[in-house]
Design an enzyme around this catalytic site. Structure first.
Site, short mmCIF file in Angstrom:
data_model
loop_
_atom_site.label_atom_id
_atom_site.label_comp_id
_atom_site.label_asym_id
_atom_site.label_seq_id
_atom_site.Cartn_x
_atom_site.Cartn_y
_atom_site.Cartn_z
N GLU A 29 0.85 -1.19 0.00
CA GLU A 29 0.00 0.00 0.00
C GLU A 29 0.89 1.24 0.00
O GLU A 29 1.84 1.28 0.78
CB GLU A 29 -0.92 0.03 1.22
CG GLU A 29 -1.96 1.14 1.12
CD GLU A 29 -2.91 1.21 2.32
OE1 GLU A 29 -2.77 0.39 3.25
OE2 GLU A 29 -3.78 2.07 2.31
N ALA A 87 1.70 -0.25 10.79
CA ALA A 87 1.39 -1.64 10.47
C ALA A 87 0.51 -1.68 9.23
O ALA A 87 0.00 -0.65 8.80
CB ALA A 87 0.66 -2.30 11.63
N MET A 88 0.35 -2.88 8.67
CA MET A 88 -0.35 -3.03 7.39
C MET A 88 -1.25 -4.26 7.39
O MET A 88 -0.83 -5.34 7.77
CB MET A 88 0.71 -3.11 6.28
CG MET A 88 0.15 -3.30 4.90
SD MET A 88 -0.87 -1.87 4.40
CE MET A 88 -2.04 -2.68 3.32
N GLU A 89 -2.46 -4.06 6.87
CA GLU A 89 -3.54 -5.04 6.98
C GLU A 89 -3.59 -6.07 5.87
O GLU A 89 -4.68 -6.57 5.56
CB GLU A 89 -4.87 -4.27 7.01
CG GLU A 89 -5.29 -3.61 5.68
CD GLU A 89 -4.91 -2.14 5.55
OE1 GLU A 89 -3.93 -1.72 6.19
OE2 GLU A 89 -5.58 -1.43 4.78
N ASN A 90 -2.47 -6.46 5.26
CA ASN A 90 -2.49 -7.47 4.19
C ASN A 90 -3.37 -8.65 4.58
O ASN A 90 -3.28 -9.16 5.70
CB ASN A 90 -1.08 -7.98 3.92
CG ASN A 90 -0.07 -6.86 3.89
OD1 ASN A 90 -0.15 -5.98 3.06
ND2 ASN A 90 0.85 -6.88 4.85
N HIS A 130 -6.77 -2.28 15.02
CA HIS A 130 -7.00 -1.52 13.79
C HIS A 130 -6.75 -2.39 12.55
O HIS A 130 -7.60 -2.48 11.67
CB HIS A 130 -6.10 -0.29 13.78
CG HIS A 130 -6.18 0.54 12.54
ND1 HIS A 130 -6.93 1.69 12.46
CD2 HIS A 130 -5.60 0.40 11.32
CE1 HIS A 130 -6.82 2.20 11.24
NE2 HIS A 130 -6.00 1.44 10.53
N GLU A 131 -5.59 -3.01 12.51
CA GLU A 131 -5.27 -3.81 11.32
C GLU A 131 -6.21 -5.02 11.23
O GLU A 131 -6.64 -5.40 10.14
CB GLU A 131 -3.80 -4.26 11.33
CG GLU A 131 -2.78 -3.13 11.48
CD GLU A 131 -2.97 -1.95 10.53
OE1 GLU A 131 -3.57 -2.13 9.47
OE2 GLU A 131 -2.52 -0.84 10.88
N GLU A 152 -9.91 3.97 6.14
CA GLU A 152 -9.09 4.42 7.28
C GLU A 152 -9.90 5.19 8.32
O GLU A 152 -9.76 4.95 9.52
CB GLU A 152 -7.90 5.24 6.79
CG GLU A 152 -6.89 4.44 5.95
CD GLU A 152 -6.29 3.23 6.68
OE1 GLU A 152 -6.46 3.12 7.91
OE2 GLU A 152 -5.65 2.40 5.99
N1 BES Z 1 -3.20 0.77 5.80
C1 BES Z 1 -2.44 1.42 6.80
C2 BES Z 1 -0.96 1.28 6.61
C3 BES Z 1 -0.40 2.15 5.54
C4 BES Z 1 -0.39 3.49 5.69
C5 BES Z 1 0.16 1.63 4.42
C6 BES Z 1 0.17 4.27 4.70
C7 BES Z 1 0.68 2.42 3.43
C8 BES Z 1 0.70 3.76 3.57
C9 BES Z 1 -2.76 0.86 8.18
O1 BES Z 1 -3.99 0.28 8.30
C10 BES Z 1 -2.74 2.01 9.12
O2 BES Z 1 -3.59 2.85 9.00
N2 BES Z 1 -1.78 2.06 10.02
C11 BES Z 1 -1.56 3.16 10.90
C12 BES Z 1 -1.84 2.81 12.33
C13 BES Z 1 -3.29 2.81 12.66
C14 BES Z 1 -3.53 2.34 14.06
C15 BES Z 1 -3.93 4.17 12.46
C16 BES Z 1 -0.10 3.52 10.75
O3 BES Z 1 0.62 2.74 10.11
O4 BES Z 1 0.30 4.56 11.23
ZN ZN Z 2 -5.58 1.59 8.57
#
Ligand code: BES
Ligand code: ZN
Length: 876
Positions: free
Chosen positions: A139, A280-283, A315-316, A338
């Site tokens: 992502e 983190a990432m939700e793959n 969250h993930e 998000e």
């Molecule tokens: N999908 C995002 C991770 C992401 C963010 C991938 C930007 C690529 C670019 C993930 O679900 C996310 O939102 N993570 C947050 C933490 C969350 C608790 C708000 C992060 O990585 O800061």
């Molecule tokens: Zn997210």
């Protein structure tokens, strides 16, 4: 024409000077068109090696609609080694980084082969190496760095993946979905095959290869299926995974109970990596985490760290439905997944801890990160209209304001209708790529409510300012609430429309302290509006925007004694917190403007809060914490950081000396053993350190010795880091002693060493600029690790007083860091820019220095589009 490559024979008629897709121009939401080609199935074959990994992709492609356009496969830094269509070598050409194929039939099998270099991938997007392992981050647009593909979220495909790699270096081979086969290969290699039955966009693809050990557990879902859970880390980190595992199971149960959402695979894997751009990432089925949001124990993690881990894990996990099963049509819809998922993780954290304290913390984040965004040159709507680099739009506006928007929907619909709406949304769009409009439509269809007016919250940027004034008629026992709203212009939006603003409002009797008019929900949807109250039997105090029901600022003309009274009596804990904070804020702004700060009313309110028998310690700690310097800056017409710092310092000193006894007893209260992670124990620890901070402001000597004692005695990281966080800003011998002891003890633990860097970058001292410069040359500093870079440069950028040092050395330091980091990792570099962006609000000297710094950055050669976008918009 230099990078228009092709394997076709040069042909004067067809290879004309086609314009390249320029990279620094904006993508616009209104230009969305459905994909020309779909890819129902994708097969990937990885020959893994850190230096040269071979990727073979087999795509089943299908023409989408009646057209004759070519198949365009996104790529980023890829060179095709072979391209076959239905088994035959095919003609292909490049358009910039993309591979273009002319296909006559409506269906075809397209095979491509590329070679990529994970060990040289410093952007940490695509396939990269971290701590000896290989992992992916796709992502938003990282998949195109792995293979040629229509890398857009509305192309959903079923993936099967084969990986082969060295058995010793990569004993564990993971991908999305379920393992289907594995075996030995020649030359000490082995292989594994994984299949994900759920069609997904390419941004949810993941692969991990490494020497990892699992913490295994299982969860039985509401329909009785057993799900195998595993958290994969380096063997030595296994003891630090218990909290993440417990949080995962809590999150799974919560999503069943609150949203009716059950997990859908038999396997759920989490992997921790130390080099990661985000949290983190939700793959799908294979979440990849920054190790900071997995690893914790009492010795090395603070209560805040434990809370963050629970939150990020949840969250993930929640994305499995709000993101994976229902994904986004295009990246302008990012808040669809998000904003909603942040709202879900906020509700989860509120339910497992203290709801009022959680609400206060969330509003703190919104005010510290999103309000400035909305008021500055990078302001954009929750659903933006255009972007140059999508990575720059993972912002507090899309995330946190987006979550507030969902919260407003939940507030106006009520819990049952909101739940009916989310049920319909998940059911209607399961397996689809949806839009924010689809989400609202599902809420409307399930509830019968008309939410059309609320949709302006998706498109209009800026924080509404609401003025509120209550007028009492004692004879008639009525009151009239006069409301008006205003939004300042933001870039590209000169004129603003009134927005519907849900205001939870009550009236509190000034004399009795009782709620004389119970809470009601007022929706302010005009520029000006009046609301009548009956039965107002005594002089009323206005309690408005309770529980922070709308993401706005309120200017209610309440007198200091009225705020003091509300701070003692309001039945809404958030409104109570707000009353004290407003009292403090007025004093701080007055002080910074050289006016009378009326310190006495603040001292009385803080004393009453501290000494209250009915308030719990966690709430007390939040309420008596002074607004930060950036927040004060947001209230000034012309920002003078020295004046703000002096004003805040003076109020802290006054509180610390006048309330010494109450603060000492709050500091000394025990009943919080280090291993006790209950909300009550966390609250005691929080108040212990907040009180200590004020004591140290009142008396440096005494503060230093109390802080050193807390540091030395600590049996947990919360107390230890709390004490060190106070010591770093003092001029006392205990300061260096504690910093050295901390380093000696923890220098082998990268996550704790990040704290050591961050604490020093946050120090409220004249010499902090020099200190961070020295730390940037420390043997343990590296720009290649995003956590380390953020700990030093990111923390320094938000250290208001030190960063805005009048001689401009703070700006120069940050610029150097941004330019150096941009060469390695543009995404992380671009996230360091915003503190420089608000130059227009500062006094002339600093303003000019900030502007010059931005000019210098934008003039640099080979600037990434990430940094270019942030800096050029900041200057515009
Ligand atoms: N999908 C995002 C991770 C992401 C963010 C991938 C930007 C690529 C670019 C993930 O679900 C996310 O939102 N993570 C947050 C933490 C969350 C608790 C708000 C992060 O990585 O800061
Ligand atoms: Zn997210």
């Amino acid at each position: 024409m230099a990078d228009v490559r092709t394997n076709a024979q040069p042909d004067a008629e067809t290879v004309v000077e086609a314009p390249l897709p320029p990279t620094h121009i904006a993508v616009r939401r209104e230009d969305y068109t459905p994909p020309d080609w779909l890819v129902p199935e994708t097969r990937l074959d990885f020959d893994l090696d850190p230096d040269r990994t071979r990727v073979r992709a087999t795509l089943a492609v299908e023409r989408n609609g009646d057209h004759s356009r070519a198949l365009r496969l996104d790529g980023d830094g890829l060179t095709p080694l072979s391209v076959r269509i239905d088994g035959e070598d095919a003609r292909w050409r490049m358009e910039g980084p993309a591979l273009i194929l002319d296909i006559a039939s409506d269906r075809a099998t397209v095979e491509t082969e590329v070679e990529i270099r994970p060990a040289a991938n410093t952007k940490l997007m695509g396939l990269y190496a971290s701590g000896g392992m290989l992992c992916t981050q796709c992502e938003a647009e990282g998949f195109r760095r792995i293979t040629f593909f229509p890398d857009r979220p509305d192309v959903l495909s079923k993936y099967s993946v084969r990986m082969e790699g060295d058995r010793v270096r990569f004993p564990v081979l993971l991908s999305n979905g379920n393992p289907v086969a594995s075996g030995e290969a020649a030359n000490g290699r082995h292989w594994a095959e994984w299949e994900d039955p759920f069609p997904k966009p390419s941004y949810l693809f993941a692969l991990v290869a490494g020497d990892l050990k699992p913490n295994r557990d299982s969860f039985t879902t509401m329909s009785g299926r057993q799900v195998d859970l595993a958290i994969w880390v380096r063997g030595s980190d296994l003891p630090k995974t218990a909290h993440a595992m417990a949080s995962l199971k809590q999150a799974m149960a919560w999503d069943e109970k609150v949203y009716g959402r059950e997990y859908d695979l038999d396997l759920f894997n989490i992997v921790a990596v130390s080099d990661f751009n985000m949290g983190a990432m939700e793959n799908k089925g294979l979440n990849i985490f920054n190790s900071a949001y997995v690893l914790a124990d009492q010795e090395t993690a603070t209560d805040g760290d434990f809370d963050n881990i629970a939150r990020v894990v949840a969250h993930e996990y929640f994305h499995n439905w709000s993101g994976d099963r229902v994904t986004c049509r295009d990246w302008f819809q990012l808040s669809l997944k998000e904003g909603f998922t942040v709202f879900r993780d906020q509700s989860f954290s509120a339910d497992i801890g203290s709801a009022p304290v959680k609400r206060i913390e969330d509003v703190r984040v919104l005010r510290a990160a999103q309000f400035p965004e909305d008021a500055g040159p990078l302001a954009h709507a929750v659903r933006p209209d255009s972007y140059i680099e999508i990575a720059n739009f993972y912002t507090a506006t899309v995330y946190n304001k987006g979550a507030e928007l969902i919260r407003m929907f939940a507030t106006v619909l009520g819990p049952e209708k909101f739940r009916a709406g989310t049920d319909l949304y998940f059911e209607r769009h399961d397996g689809e790529a949806a839009t924010c409009d689809d989400f609202v439509k599902a809420l409307e269809d399930a509830s019968g409510a008309d939410l059309s007016a609320f949709k302006i919250w998706y498109s209009q940027a800026g924080t509404p300012r609401v003025k509120a004034r209550i007028e009492h008629d004692p004879e008639a026992k009525t009151a009239t609430l006069h409301l008006d709203q205003h939004i300042d212009p933001t870039p590209g939006q000169e004129r603003k429309q009134p927005m519907p603003i849900p205001l939870k409002t009550a009236l509190v009797g000034e004399a009795s302290g009782h709620e004389i008019c119970p809470e009601r929900l007022i929706v302010l949807d005009q520029a000006e509006q009046q609301v009548a109250f009956d039965n107002v039997v005594e002089a009323p105090l206005l309690s408005i925007n309770r529980d922070f029901s709308a993401p706005i600022t309120v200017e209610a003309n309440r007198k200091p004694h009225e705020l003091e009274r509300l701070a003692q009596t309001d039945t809404d804990p958030f409104a109570r917190f707000e009353a004290i904070q407003e009292l403090m804020m007025r004093s701080l702004v007055a002080g910074a403007n050289g006016q009378d700060p009326d310190t006495e009313s603040v001292i009385r309110a803080v004393a009453a809060t501290l000494n209250s028998n009915s308030l719990d310690p966690a709430f007390k700690a939040e309420a008596i914490l002074l607004p930060g310097e950036s927040l004060i800056a947001d209230r000034m017409t012309v920002v003078d950081p020295d004046a703000i710092h002096a004003s805040r310092d003076a109020l802290r000193r006054a509180l610390g000396s006048d309330l010494r006894d109450s603060l000492l007893s709050a500091h000394r209260s025990d009943g919080a053993a280090g291993h006790d992670l209950s909300p009550a124990a966390k609250g005691v620890r929080r108040l212990r350190t907040v009180a200590l901070g004020l004591l140290a402001a009142g008396n440096e000597r005494e503060g230093a010795s109390l802080a050193k004692a807390q540091f030395d005695r600590a049996d947990n990281m919360t107390d230890r880091q709390g004490a060190l966080g106070i010591l770093v800003s003092l001029d006392a011998p205990e300061r260096q002693a504690a910093l050295d002891a901390f380093y000696q003890r923890f220098h082998d633990d990268p996550l704790v060493l990040d704290k050591w860097f961050a604490l020093q970058a946050a120090a409220q001292r004249k010499d902090t600029v020099d200190a961070v410069r020295q730390l940037a040359s420390h043997a343990d500093f590296t720009m290649g690790n995003p956590n380390r870079l953020r700990a030093l440069a990111g923390t320094f950028g938000v250290n208001h007083w030190a960063f805005h040092s009048a001689d401009g050395r703070g700006y120069a330091f940050l610029a150097e860091m941004i330019l150096a980091a941009d060469k390695l990792n543009p995404q992380v570099a671009a996230r360091l820019v915003p503190p420089l962006g608000r130059w227009r609000r500062y006094e002339a000297g600093r303003s000019e220095l900030m502007r010059q710094t931005l000019e210098r950055i934008v003039a640099a050669r080979d600037l990434s589009k990430d940094v270019f976008e942030q800096v050029s918009k900041s200057l515009a």
